[in-house]
Design a protein around this motif. Structure first.
Motif, PDB file in Angstrom:
ATOM      1  N   PHE A  90      87.353  73.434   6.469  1.00  0.00           N
ATOM      2  CA  PHE A  90      88.434  73.540   7.437  1.00  0.00           C
ATOM      3  C   PHE A  90      89.712  73.090   6.741  1.00  0.00           C
ATOM      4  CE2 PHE A  90      84.707  73.204  10.032  1.00  0.00           C
ATOM      5  CZ  PHE A  90      84.930  74.162  11.008  1.00  0.00           C
ATOM      6  N   THR A  91      90.638  74.013   6.566  1.00  0.00           N
ATOM      7  CA  THR A  91      91.932  73.680   5.986  1.00  0.00           C
ATOM      8  C   THR A  91      92.879  73.336   7.127  1.00  0.00           C
ATOM      9  OG1 THR A  91      91.543  75.132   4.107  1.00  0.00           O
ATOM     10  CG2 THR A  91      93.833  74.506   4.551  1.00  0.00           C
ATOM     11  N   TYR A  98      86.386  65.395   1.569  1.00  0.00           N
ATOM     12  CA  TYR A  98      87.801  65.522   1.917  1.00  0.00           C
ATOM     13  C   TYR A  98      88.584  65.841   0.654  1.00  0.00           C
ATOM     14  CZ  TYR A  98      85.736  62.679   5.571  1.00  0.00           C
ATOM     15  OH  TYR A  98      84.905  62.193   6.533  1.00  0.00           O
ATOM     16  N   GLU A  99      89.491  66.789   0.758  1.00  0.00           N
ATOM     17  CA  GLU A  99      90.385  67.109  -0.347  1.00  0.00           C
ATOM     18  C   GLU A  99      91.813  67.036   0.182  1.00  0.00           C
ATOM     19  OE1 GLU A  99      91.581  71.014  -2.875  1.00  0.00           O
ATOM     20  OE2 GLU A  99      89.441  70.668  -2.579  1.00  0.00           O
ATOM     21  N   GLY A 100      92.667  66.324  -0.546  1.00  0.00           N
ATOM     22  CA  GLY A 100      94.062  66.210  -0.124  1.00  0.00           C
ATOM     23  C   GLY A 100      94.312  65.071   0.850  1.00  0.00           C
ATOM     24  N   ILE A 101      93.302  64.250   1.095  1.00  0.00           N
ATOM     25  CA  ILE A 101      93.471  63.078   1.961  1.00  0.00           C
ATOM     26  C   ILE A 101      93.501  61.848   1.062  1.00  0.00           C
ATOM     27  CG2 ILE A 101      92.454  61.653   3.774  1.00  0.00           C
ATOM     28  CD1 ILE A 101      91.257  64.122   5.000  1.00  0.00           C
ATOM     29  N   GLU A 102      94.600  61.128   1.111  1.00  0.00           N
ATOM     30  CA  GLU A 102      94.768  59.933   0.283  1.00  0.00           C
ATOM     31  C   GLU A 102      94.583  58.691   1.145  1.00  0.00           C
ATOM     32  OE1 GLU A 102      95.233  59.958  -3.001  1.00  0.00           O
ATOM     33  OE2 GLU A 102      95.189  62.155  -2.974  1.00  0.00           O
ATOM     34  N   PRO A 103      93.874  57.676   0.613  1.00  0.00           N
ATOM     35  CA  PRO A 103      93.725  56.437   1.386  1.00  0.00           C
ATOM     36  C   PRO A 103      95.064  55.710   1.512  1.00  0.00           C
ATOM     37  CG  PRO A 103      92.875  56.154  -0.829  1.00  0.00           C
ATOM     38  CD  PRO A 103      93.245  57.606  -0.700  1.00  0.00           C
ATOM     39  N   TYR A 104      95.217  55.012   2.595  1.00  0.00           N
ATOM     40  CA  TYR A 104      96.446  54.272   2.866  1.00  0.00           C
ATOM     41  C   TYR A 104      96.224  52.799   2.551  1.00  0.00           C
ATOM     42  CZ  TYR A 104     100.809  53.137   5.218  1.00  0.00           C
ATOM     43  OH  TYR A 104     102.081  52.708   5.503  1.00  0.00           O
ATOM     44  N   ASP A 105      97.306  52.100   2.165  1.00  0.00           N
ATOM     45  CA  ASP A 105      97.214  50.666   1.881  1.00  0.00           C
ATOM     46  C   ASP A 105      96.809  49.907   3.132  1.00  0.00           C
ATOM     47  OD1 ASP A 105      97.902  50.502  -0.844  1.00  0.00           O
ATOM     48  OD2 ASP A 105     100.019  50.749  -0.351  1.00  0.00           O
ATOM     49  N   TYR A 106      95.862  49.004   2.959  1.00  0.00           N
ATOM     50  CA  TYR A 106      95.484  48.128   4.061  1.00  0.00           C
ATOM     51  C   TYR A 106      96.612  47.137   4.309  1.00  0.00           C
ATOM     52  CZ  TYR A 106      93.267  44.333   6.598  1.00  0.00           C
ATOM     53  OH  TYR A 106      92.978  43.374   7.519  1.00  0.00           O
ATOM     54  N   TRP A 119      89.380  64.479  16.694  1.00  0.00           N
ATOM     55  CA  TRP A 119      90.668  64.894  16.137  1.00  0.00           C
ATOM     56  C   TRP A 119      90.835  64.278  14.767  1.00  0.00           C
ATOM     57  CZ3 TRP A 119      93.450  68.457  18.607  1.00  0.00           C
ATOM     58  CH2 TRP A 119      93.322  68.587  19.990  1.00  0.00           C
ATOM     59  N   VAL A 120      91.465  65.029  13.855  1.00  0.00           N
ATOM     60  CA  VAL A 120      91.828  64.507  12.538  1.00  0.00           C
ATOM     61  C   VAL A 120      93.321  64.733  12.350  1.00  0.00           C
ATOM     62  CG1 VAL A 120      91.449  64.664  10.045  1.00  0.00           C
ATOM     63  CG2 VAL A 120      89.564  65.161  11.603  1.00  0.00           C
ATOM     64  N   ILE A 121      94.011  63.735  11.819  1.00  0.00           N
ATOM     65  CA  ILE A 121      95.419  63.916  11.459  1.00  0.00           C
ATOM     66  C   ILE A 121      95.698  63.153  10.170  1.00  0.00           C
ATOM     67  CG2 ILE A 121      96.274  62.006  12.879  1.00  0.00           C
ATOM     68  CD1 ILE A 121      98.806  63.846  13.370  1.00  0.00           C
ATOM     69  N   VAL A 122      96.463  63.795   9.294  1.00  0.00           N
ATOM     70  CA  VAL A 122      96.906  63.189   8.042  1.00  0.00           C
ATOM     71  C   VAL A 122      98.425  63.263   8.038  1.00  0.00           C
ATOM     72  CG1 VAL A 122      96.919  63.412   5.532  1.00  0.00           C
ATOM     73  CG2 VAL A 122      94.804  63.801   6.804  1.00  0.00           C
ATOM     74  N   TYR A 123      99.056  62.136   7.778  1.00  0.00           N
ATOM     75  CA  TYR A 123     100.518  62.063   7.796  1.00  0.00           C
ATOM     76  C   TYR A 123     101.076  62.250   6.389  1.00  0.00           C
ATOM     77  CZ  TYR A 123      99.575  59.989  12.323  1.00  0.00           C
ATOM     78  OH  TYR A 123      99.132  59.771  13.595  1.00  0.00           O
ATOM     79  N   ASP A 124     102.178  62.991   6.277  1.00  0.00           N
ATOM     80  CA  ASP A 124     102.838  63.170   4.992  1.00  0.00           C
ATOM     81  C   ASP A 124     104.290  63.557   5.243  1.00  0.00           C
ATOM     82  OD1 ASP A 124     103.651  64.484   2.346  1.00  0.00           O
ATOM     83  OD2 ASP A 124     101.645  63.723   1.898  1.00  0.00           O
ATOM     84  N   LYS A 168     102.260  70.562   3.128  1.00  0.00           N
ATOM     85  CA  LYS A 168     100.962  70.212   2.538  1.00  0.00           C
ATOM     86  C   LYS A 168      99.814  70.514   3.490  1.00  0.00           C
ATOM     87  CE  LYS A 168     102.240  66.545  -0.667  1.00  0.00           C
ATOM     88  NZ  LYS A 168     101.996  65.133  -1.011  1.00  0.00           N
ATOM     89  N   THR A 169      98.658  70.756   2.901  1.00  0.00           N
ATOM     90  CA  THR A 169      97.427  70.923   3.672  1.00  0.00           C
ATOM     91  C   THR A 169      96.360  69.997   3.092  1.00  0.00           C
ATOM     92  OG1 THR A 169      96.629  72.712   2.253  1.00  0.00           O
ATOM     93  CG2 THR A 169      97.925  73.346   4.201  1.00  0.00           C
ATOM     94  N   TYR A 170      95.291  69.822   3.828  1.00  0.00           N
ATOM     95  CA  TYR A 170      94.126  69.092   3.355  1.00  0.00           C
ATOM     96  C   TYR A 170      92.896  69.839   3.851  1.00  0.00           C
ATOM     97  CZ  TYR A 170      94.007  67.151   8.071  1.00  0.00           C
ATOM     98  OH  TYR A 170      93.950  67.008   9.432  1.00  0.00           O
TER      99      TYR A 170
END
Length: 173
Positions: free
Chosen positions: A53-54, A81-89, A155-160, A165-167
């Motif tokens: 799923f893109t 997951y491709e294009g999803i980067e972990p966020y700083d805790y 639901w999935v959401i990635v912020y940028d 961009k896509t993931y």
């Protein structure tokens, strides 16, 4: 004279939807004006290949767990997951609204999970080290209780900052 449309599901144009199909893992909303509605779907999902799923960043994407076992968001044998980067805790809830986010419907609200970098709880090196991956809203590692049940939508959401961009979320066969 127009043809009589038989009782059943129709598309938004009022045409019979008997040839419309949903991809495995696609989620849908079922809205019914009566309070006692229920939908039962027979059969099984046949999956001969991984299902990708893109998704576009900064937009919610609705998916569903269609693999025949509860989905562990951190199990690389089940999902990638491709294009999803972990966020700083950072101390909760500072990462909310910034970290990649999964929201799972519980029947009365949502349980949220965040994709975070490796970190110590409360940034205290004397507390356990949590590996990079999906964590609960307190930044703790997920447990078996956090697995997404079969058939459950989420639901999935990635912020940028870059809206182009896509993931990709890939369910493994």
């Amino acid at each position: 004279n127009l043809p009589l449309i038989p009782e059943g599901w129709c598309n938004s144009n009022g045409q019979t939807a008997d040839t419309d199909k949903f991809d495995a893992g696609a989620a849908v909303w079922f809205i019914c004006p009566q309070s006692d509605c229920m939908i039962t779907t027979p059969g099984q999902v046949v999956m001969s290949d991984d299902q990708d799923f893109t998704c576009n960043v900064n937009k919610y994407k609705m998916l569903a767990n269609f693999i025949p076992v509860p989905l562990d968001l951190n199990n690389k044998d089940q999902v990638a997951y491709e294009g999803i980067e972990p966020y700083d805790y950072s101390f909760p809830p500072a990462f909310a609204g910034k970290a990649p986010n999964v929201q799972v419907w519980t029947g009365g609200g949502y349980t949220q999970y965040y994709y975070l970098k490796e970190h110590h709880m409360m940034n205290n090196p004397n507390l356990p080290l949590i590996p990079e991956g999906w964590c609960n809203s307190n930044g703790q590692a997920l447990t078996d209780a956090d697995k997404i049940p079969v058939g459950r939508g989420f639901w999935v959401i990635v912020y940028d900052k870059d809206d182009t961009k896509t993931y990709t979320v890939t369910f493994k066969q």
